[in-house]
Structures are given as C-alpha cells and as structure tokens.
Design an enzyme around this catalytic site. Structure first.
Site, PDB file in Angstrom:
ATOM      1  N   GLY A  59      -7.734   8.071 -28.126  1.00  0.00           N
ATOM      2  CA  GLY A  59      -8.405   8.630 -26.947  1.00  0.00           C
ATOM      3  C   GLY A  59      -9.638   9.470 -27.268  1.00  0.00           C
TER       4      GLY A  59
ATOM      5  N   GLU B 154     -18.562   7.277 -32.190  1.00  0.00           N
ATOM      6  CA  GLU B 154     -18.457   6.501 -33.440  1.00  0.00           C
ATOM      7  C   GLU B 154     -19.382   7.075 -34.514  1.00  0.00           C
ATOM      8  OE1 GLU B 154     -16.081   4.442 -33.673  1.00  0.00           O
ATOM      9  OE2 GLU B 154     -15.851   3.263 -31.849  1.00  0.00           O
TER      10      GLU B 154
END
Ligand code: ZN
Length: 202
Positions: free
Chosen positions: A22, A90
């Site tokens: 998450g 990311e």
C-alpha cells in the site's frame, strides 16, 4: 547544487515496504490532503514503471492521481520550482542521483514525500532507499500480508520472471511474504516457475 540556502526548512518523508503493502496508496493519500489544503503539489514517477498509466500514479487498488513521468532524477528538480509539496513514487528506480535531488528539494523548503521498495527480490536493501531513510525526517514502513501464513509481510518474493534486479510487473510475478515464509532464490532452482508453485512448496 546552486548553494542557495532557504530560510524556512523543508523535510523528507519516506514510505517504504514490500510490494502489495500500500505504499502508492499512502503516497496518494498524503498528496490529496495537501491538494485539499490548496498547496501546490507536483508528483513524479520514473519512466520505467508504466504498468498502469503514463500520466497518473495508480495504486494496485486503482486509486489514482495525475503525475509526471521522468527519465531521471534531474527532471524532478527542473519541474518542481513552483511546488510546495513533491511526491515521488517508485523512488528506488531513480538511481543514486535522486538522493541529492531529494536533499536539495528539502533544502529549498519543500515537503518531499517518497515511496518505494526498501528491499529487492533477494531481500537486500534497494539503493538509494537506505540512504534516503538515513536522512528522512519521517519514515513509514508499510507491511503487506504474507500470502503463505497471513502474518505481516515485509519481503517481496519473486515467483517467476528471471534474475534481473528490476523486473516490472505485479500480479503473478511477485508475492508478499513474511521473513519466515520468504525463500531466497537458489542457483539450483532457476526462477521461471509458474506463479503458485513456489507457494505450494512452502
Ligand atoms: Zn509468512
């Protein structure tokens, strides 16, 4: 970088954990709160990750927010002069250069929120996340649920897809595992087995 020292300080927030924990959802939640408060927000993700959408961050649960795709960390610096709050998803794919970029943004008084994997599929620290954790003001470790035992999972098990450090994908390639259920890949057992085989073996 340009030696400019701001009067007001920024800070760095890290959201990190395994896949399916998450991270992106939490990043989007924080960025939305900032937008609701009418703060200017810029959101970035590396070019590499085009699983879902090129101009949005999209979590596995389909929560989305508009974002800018960048080829390298320097582009983040170039495109965030107006922003009060900067989100980077990311972050582990942006290479060592992102460390100095994030530090510089914080020096310029910005709130920088980074999400990323803290470990690679071998369970090793995924640079530059360890370096960012060391200098961040706030750290959130997100946990997934181990698909084998149901316990808290902080590892990403690759169940197929080969041995490159970066193999982008989600369902079928990776599973969340806890420390006990995680199985480091061995030379004798090449990756490439169908999803589910590794799980049944455990
Ligand atoms: Zn487990």
């Amino acid at each position: 970088m340009d030696g400019w020292t701001p009067k007001k300080g920024g800070w760095i927030e890290m959201i990190c954990g395994s896949m399916f924990s998450g991270k992106t959802e939490e990043l989007i939640r924080r960025l939305r709160r900032a937008q609701i408060a009418r703060q200017s927000v810029e959101i970035f993700k590396p070019m590499l990750d085009d699983r879902y959408s090129n101009d949005h961050l999209v979590s596995h649960s389909e929560v989305r927010i508009p974002s800018r795709t960048v080829k390298n960390a320097a582009e983040i610096l170039e495109n965030s002069s107006e922003a009060q709050v900067i989100g980077i998803d990311e972050v582990q794919f942006l290479g060592p250069e992102v460390f100095e970029v994030v530090q510089e943004l914080a020096r310029r008084g910005k709130r920088v929120i980074c999400a990323g994997l803290d470990q690679d599929y071998l369970g090793n620290p995924f640079e530059p996340v360890p370096q960012l954790l060391a200098v961040a003001e706030y750290i959130t470790k997100t946990l997934a649920i181990c698909v084998v035992c149901g316990g808290p999972a902080n590892r990403t098990q690759r169940v197929s897809g080969g041995r490159e450090r970066i193999v982008v994908g989600a369902k079928g390639l990776y599973e969340a595992r806890c420390r006990n259920c995680y199985e480091p890949p061995t030379e004798e057992e090449p990756l490439g087995t169908a999803p589910g085989l590794a799980r049944e073996k455990a």
